[in-house]
Design an enzyme around this catalytic site. Structure first.
Site, short mmCIF file in Angstrom:
data_model
loop_
_atom_site.label_atom_id
_atom_site.label_comp_id
_atom_site.label_asym_id
_atom_site.label_seq_id
_atom_site.Cartn_x
_atom_site.Cartn_y
_atom_site.Cartn_z
N GLU A 184 -5.97 -5.03 10.05
CA GLU A 184 -4.91 -4.06 10.33
C GLU A 184 -5.19 -3.33 11.64
OE1 GLU A 184 -2.80 -2.87 6.41
OE2 GLU A 184 -4.48 -1.51 6.75
N GLY A 202 2.57 -1.22 4.25
CA GLY A 202 2.72 0.19 3.91
C GLY A 202 4.18 0.57 3.72
N GLY A 203 4.79 1.09 4.78
CA GLY A 203 6.16 1.60 4.71
C GLY A 203 7.15 0.67 4.04
N ASN A 224 0.87 -1.18 0.00
CA ASN A 224 0.00 0.00 0.00
C ASN A 224 0.91 1.23 0.00
OD1 ASN A 224 -1.89 1.98 0.41
ND2 ASN A 224 -2.50 1.30 2.46
N TRP A 225 1.06 1.80 -1.18
CA TRP A 225 2.02 2.91 -1.31
C TRP A 225 1.50 4.20 -0.68
CZ3 TRP A 225 3.97 2.38 -7.14
CH2 TRP A 225 4.63 1.16 -7.27
N LYS A 226 0.21 4.26 -0.39
CA LYS A 226 -0.42 5.46 0.20
C LYS A 226 -0.08 6.69 -0.63
CE LYS A 226 -0.40 3.16 4.64
NZ LYS A 226 -0.37 3.25 6.10
N GLU A 281 -7.16 4.66 7.59
CA GLU A 281 -6.92 6.09 7.31
C GLU A 281 -8.11 6.69 6.57
OE1 GLU A 281 -3.13 5.48 5.42
OE2 GLU A 281 -2.31 4.85 7.35
N HIS A 283 -9.63 1.22 4.43
CA HIS A 283 -8.40 1.38 5.21
C HIS A 283 -8.69 2.31 6.39
CE1 HIS A 283 -4.38 2.53 6.38
NE2 HIS A 283 -3.96 1.46 5.74
N GLY A 318 2.11 1.95 10.75
CA GLY A 318 3.08 3.03 10.65
C GLY A 318 3.76 3.36 11.97
N SER A 373 2.93 -2.50 10.19
CA SER A 373 4.38 -2.60 10.40
C SER A 373 4.97 -3.96 10.03
CB SER A 373 4.73 -2.23 11.85
OG SER A 373 4.34 -0.89 12.12
P1 PGA Z 1 2.52 0.03 7.63
O1 PGA Z 1 1.08 0.30 6.94
O2 PGA Z 1 3.01 -1.25 7.03
O3 PGA Z 1 3.35 1.22 7.24
O4 PGA Z 1 2.29 -0.08 9.08
C1 PGA Z 1 0.20 -0.75 6.71
C2 PGA Z 1 -1.05 -0.24 6.09
O5 PGA Z 1 -1.52 0.83 6.48
O6 PGA Z 1 -1.62 -0.88 5.18
#
Ligand code: PGA
Length: 250
Positions: free
Chosen positions: A167, A234-235, A9-11, A97, A95, A173, A213
């Site tokens: 998640e 994500g990251g 997930n590149w966000k 967010e 998600h 994050g 994470s």
């Molecule tokens: P993260 O994000 O791996 O940076 O914790 C995961 C996500 O939000 O899908």
């Protein structure tokens, strides 16, 4: 056997040039045998990145969101019809967010899920609890309720097409990952709840990804659990060498 999935997930990160380089590096590395790699790409790069992964086996792109209506006066929004017209087959929905910063509710997410499925696309449907709920010990009920209020209302046929991503918000994050045991516990409960609503066969066939994470060091421990079918990352999906290790973490 359930599909193993490494989803990135590149966000809202990276320029076009950086995105192209990242996708090309992943194509060069290749998706490991038996693993489906899905890249959650920002809208503006989806078409381009989809062309880059087109020749690679088992690498697909996903949109990070989609509107619940098919078209119309919704300035700034993107519809599933638009995504279909550029060949996008997967859409991340719900998600945390999106839920937290853009007010997406279970009800809205059910509408979006129906629209995405109606377009022949596959939703990667996210759920997960905030820290206060985890501390209170009510995380399982909280997450199952999110599902009951949304995708558990689908027909069995529609539900069977869905990928779920668990998640925990406190792990997104933050560098703090759910332990393999915490992930397994929740995934097992989700699968049990699916079985109660849709039966064993669908429950056993549903891929449930863990997100929060995930990185090169912990992917193997997380993915080796019976009910953890991969990750939404994500990251650690923004660096090719790191994400390749995650893809190989099965
Ligand atoms: P993260 O994000 O791996 O940076 O914790 C995961 C996500 O939000 O899908």
């Amino acid at each position: 056997m359930r599909q193993k999935i490494a989803a990135g997930n590149w966000k809202m990160n990276n320029t076009l040039e950086e995105s192209v380089a990242l996708a090309q590096a992943l194509v060069d590395a290749g998706s490991p045998s038996g693993v489906l790699t899905i890249l959650g790409v920002p809208y503006v790069y989806l078409d381009k990145i989809n062309q880059i992964v087109a020749g690679a086996e088992n690498i697909e792109v996903a949109a990070q969101n989609a509107h619940q209506e098919l078209s119309g006066a919704f300035t700034g929004e993107i519809s599933v019809k638009m995504l279909n017209s550029i060949g996008v087959k997967y859409v991340i929905l719900g998600h945390s967010e999106r839920r937290e910063y853009f007010g997406e509710t279970d009800e809205l997410l059910l509408a979006k899920t129906n629209t995405v499925l109606g377009a022949g696309q596959i939703p990667i449907f996210c759920c997960g609890e905030p820290l206060a709920i985890r501390k209170a010990g009510t995380h399982i009920t909280y997450v199952i309720d999110q599902l009951k209020n949304s995708i558990f209302k689908l027909s069995a046929e529609d539900f069977s097409k869905i990928i779920i991503a668990y998640e925990p918000i406190w792990a997104i994050g933050t560098g703090e990952t759910a332990s393999p045991a915490q992930a397994q516990e929740m995934h097992e409960e989700i699968r049990k709840a699916i079985a109660e609503v849709f039966g064993n066969e669908i429950a056993e066939g549903t891929s449930i990804l863990y997100g929060g994470s995930v990185n090169a060091a912990n992917a193997k421990d997380l993915f080796s659990n019976k009910d953890v079918d991969g990750g939404l990352v994500g990251g650690a999906s923004l660096k090719a060498d790191v994400f390749v290790q995650v893809m190989n973490g099965f």
